[in-house]
Design an enzyme around this catalytic site. Structure first.
Site, PDB file in Angstrom:
ATOM      1  N   LYS A   1      -2.414 -11.146   8.421  1.00 50.50           N
ATOM      2  CA  LYS A   1      -3.142  -9.929   8.012  1.00 50.50           C
ATOM      3  C   LYS A   1      -3.737 -10.145   6.611  1.00 50.50           C
ATOM      4  O   LYS A   1      -4.109 -11.253   6.283  1.00 50.50           O
ATOM      5  CB  LYS A   1      -2.229  -8.704   8.102  1.00 50.50           C
ATOM      6  CG  LYS A   1      -1.527  -8.623   9.471  1.00 50.50           C
ATOM      7  CD  LYS A   1      -0.886  -7.312   9.742  1.00 50.50           C
ATOM      8  CE  LYS A   1      -0.258  -7.341  11.129  1.00 50.50           C
ATOM      9  NZ  LYS A   1       0.317  -6.081  11.548  1.00 50.50           N
TER      10      LYS A   1
ATOM     11  N   HIS B   1      -7.289  -6.558  17.710  1.00 43.11           N
ATOM     12  CA  HIS B   1      -6.016  -6.114  17.137  1.00 43.11           C
ATOM     13  C   HIS B   1      -6.058  -4.597  16.921  1.00 43.11           C
ATOM     14  O   HIS B   1      -7.105  -4.052  16.578  1.00 43.11           O
ATOM     15  CB  HIS B   1      -5.755  -6.840  15.815  1.00 43.11           C
ATOM     16  CG  HIS B   1      -4.367  -6.597  15.307  1.00 43.11           C
ATOM     17  ND1 HIS B   1      -4.025  -5.460  14.629  1.00 43.11           N
ATOM     18  CD2 HIS B   1      -3.233  -7.335  15.427  1.00 43.11           C
ATOM     19  CE1 HIS B   1      -2.726  -5.505  14.340  1.00 43.11           C
ATOM     20  NE2 HIS B   1      -2.224  -6.639  14.810  1.00 43.11           N
TER      21      HIS B   1
ATOM     22  N   GLY C   1       4.583  -3.193  12.785  1.00 45.21           N
ATOM     23  CA  GLY C   1       4.888  -2.946  11.376  1.00 45.21           C
ATOM     24  C   GLY C   1       5.858  -1.799  11.153  1.00 45.21           C
ATOM     25  O   GLY C   1       6.019  -1.321  10.033  1.00 45.21           O
TER      26      GLY C   1
ATOM     27  N   ASN D   1       0.286 -13.728  12.421  1.00 43.28           N
ATOM     28  CA  ASN D   1      -0.884 -13.004  11.916  1.00 43.28           C
ATOM     29  C   ASN D   1      -0.587 -12.571  10.478  1.00 43.28           C
ATOM     30  O   ASN D   1       0.184 -11.649  10.259  1.00 43.28           O
ATOM     31  CB  ASN D   1      -1.124 -11.792  12.829  1.00 43.28           C
ATOM     32  CG  ASN D   1      -2.221 -10.873  12.314  1.00 43.28           C
ATOM     33  OD1 ASN D   1      -2.938 -11.207  11.369  1.00 43.28           O
ATOM     34  ND2 ASN D   1      -2.352  -9.715  12.944  1.00 43.28           N
TER      35      ASN D   1
ATOM     36  N   GLU E   1       0.675  -5.543  22.454  1.00 39.68           N
ATOM     37  CA  GLU E   1       1.265  -5.047  21.215  1.00 39.68           C
ATOM     38  C   GLU E   1       1.263  -3.515  21.220  1.00 39.68           C
ATOM     39  O   GLU E   1       0.252  -2.884  20.870  1.00 39.68           O
ATOM     40  CB  GLU E   1       0.456  -5.522  20.012  1.00 39.68           C
ATOM     41  CG  GLU E   1       0.384  -7.023  19.857  1.00 39.68           C
ATOM     42  CD  GLU E   1       0.060  -7.405  18.419  1.00 39.68           C
ATOM     43  OE1 GLU E   1       0.905  -8.062  17.798  1.00 39.68           O
ATOM     44  OE2 GLU E   1      -1.003  -7.032  17.919  1.00 39.68           O
TER      45      GLU E   1
ATOM     46  N   SER F   1       6.880  -5.882  15.620  1.00 41.23           N
ATOM     47  CA  SER F   1       8.207  -5.993  14.985  1.00 41.23           C
ATOM     48  C   SER F   1       9.075  -7.098  15.596  1.00 41.23           C
ATOM     49  O   SER F   1      10.289  -6.933  15.746  1.00 41.23           O
ATOM     50  CB  SER F   1       8.928  -4.646  14.999  1.00 41.23           C
ATOM     51  OG  SER F   1       8.196  -3.698  14.226  1.00 41.23           O
TER      52      SER F   1
ATOM     53  N   GLU G   1      -5.150  -2.801  14.567  1.00 40.08           N
ATOM     54  CA  GLU G   1      -5.650  -2.382  13.240  1.00 40.08           C
ATOM     55  C   GLU G   1      -7.179  -2.448  13.198  1.00 40.08           C
ATOM     56  O   GLU G   1      -7.823  -1.629  12.540  1.00 40.08           O
ATOM     57  CB  GLU G   1      -5.007  -3.267  12.149  1.00 40.08           C
ATOM     58  CG  GLU G   1      -3.555  -2.873  11.925  1.00 40.08           C
ATOM     59  CD  GLU G   1      -2.635  -3.996  11.494  1.00 40.08           C
ATOM     60  OE1 GLU G   1      -3.117  -5.033  11.005  1.00 40.08           O
ATOM     61  OE2 GLU G   1      -1.405  -3.836  11.657  1.00 40.08           O
TER      62      GLU G   1
HETATM   63  P1  PGA Z   1       4.447  -6.869  13.029  1.00 40.62           P
HETATM   64  O1  PGA Z   1       2.901  -7.047  13.386  1.00 40.62           O
HETATM   65  O2  PGA Z   1       5.162  -8.089  13.511  1.00 40.62           O
HETATM   66  O3  PGA Z   1       4.488  -6.731  11.520  1.00 40.62           O
HETATM   67  O4  PGA Z   1       4.920  -5.636  13.721  1.00 40.62           O
HETATM   68  C1  PGA Z   1       2.492  -7.596  14.604  1.00 40.62           C
HETATM   69  C2  PGA Z   1       0.994  -7.610  14.706  1.00 40.62           C
HETATM   70  O5  PGA Z   1       0.345  -6.712  14.166  1.00 40.62           O
HETATM   71  O6  PGA Z   1       0.408  -8.519  15.306  1.00 40.62           O
END
Ligand code: PGA
Length: 251
Positions: free
Chosen positions: A11, A96, A174, A9, A168, A214, A98
């Site tokens: 983003k 997601h 993140g 992803n 997740e 992560s 976010e």
């Molecule tokens: P990350 O993000 O690997 O940077 O923690 C995962 C995600 O948001 O799908």
């Protein structure tokens, strides 16, 4: 046997130049060796058409990070399913965290999006997960159960044949703080059990459940060797071809 699925992803990262260089680096790193793993990249909307052209000679699949549930019309700033299909997307990330937290997407909106994706033959990667506060309160299973029930409301087992669920935990996204393999496995097992109750054990056995939060080259192997973890949804570590390739190779 469930095939492992690794999705990146991106983003809100990479303009067209960045897209061209990341995809060409990734193709070099993988060198066509990822036949046993489904590899998906999800660039921003503006890069999808370019990405699709660059991936023509590759087994890497393309996904979008979002879409709107209406088919067309007066929805300024939104992107429809036929738009993302027409630029070569096979997958779409929906729900997601976010999107849920920053853009206030509710379970009900996510449910509509999943229905639209299914109606038009796109494969949804449906994201769920608890916040740190919810984990500390001990309500992780309850939160995940509600998200699954609401997100998949009014959908039958046959509707969901192309569904992927991505667990997740929000506190792991993140932050550099991944769930331990045991913490992740416990929730994945719970989700599979829930799907078995809501649908059937046969369907639950076939369902791909990815872990996200992560995931990195050095923790991927242990996470991905858990019995109910069928892949990863990778954010930060997919922005460099070598670290993303290491995760894929960890499978
Ligand atoms: P990350 O993000 O690997 O940077 O923690 C995962 C995600 O948001 O799908």
């Amino acid at each position: 046997m469930r095939k492992k699925v690794i999705a990146g992803n991106w983003k809100m990262n990479n303009d067209l130049n960045g897209t061209v260089s990341l995809i060409s680096d990734l193709k070099k790193e993988l060198n066509g060796n990822n036949v046993e793993v489904e590899v998906i990249i999800c660039p921003p909307f503006t890069s999808l058409e370019t990405a699709s052209t660059l991936l023509k000679d590759s087994t890497i699949k393309l996904g979008a990070q979002n879409m709107y549930f209406e088919e067309n019309g007066a929805f300024t700033g939104e992107v429809s399913i036929s738009m993302i299909k027409s630029v070569g997307c096979e997958y779409v990330i929906l729900g997601h965290s976010e999107r849920r937290t920053i853009f206030n997407e509710s379970d009900q909106v996510i449910n509509k999006k999943i229905k639209t994706a299914i109606k038009f033959g796109l494969k949804p990667i449906f994201c769920i997960g608890e916040t740190l506060e919810e984990r500390e309160k001990g309500i992780t299973f309850k939160v995940v159960e509600t998200q699954v029930q609401n997100g998949l409301k009014d959908l039958s087992e046959s509707d969901l044949s192309n569904l992927i669920i991505a667990y997740e935990p929000v506190w792991a996204i993140g932050t550099g703080r991944n769930a331990t393999p045991q913490q992740a496995q416990e929730v994945h097992q719970f989700i599979r059990g829930l799907i078995s109750k809501l649908y059937s054990s046969n369907f639950a056995r076939q369902l791909v459940i990815q872990y996200g939060g992560s995931v990195k080259a050095d923790n991927a192997k242990e996470l991905l060797s858990q019995p109910d973890i069928d892949g990863a949804l990778v954010g930060g570590a997919c922005l460099k071809a070598d670290s993303f390739a290491k995760i894929i190779n960890a499978v």
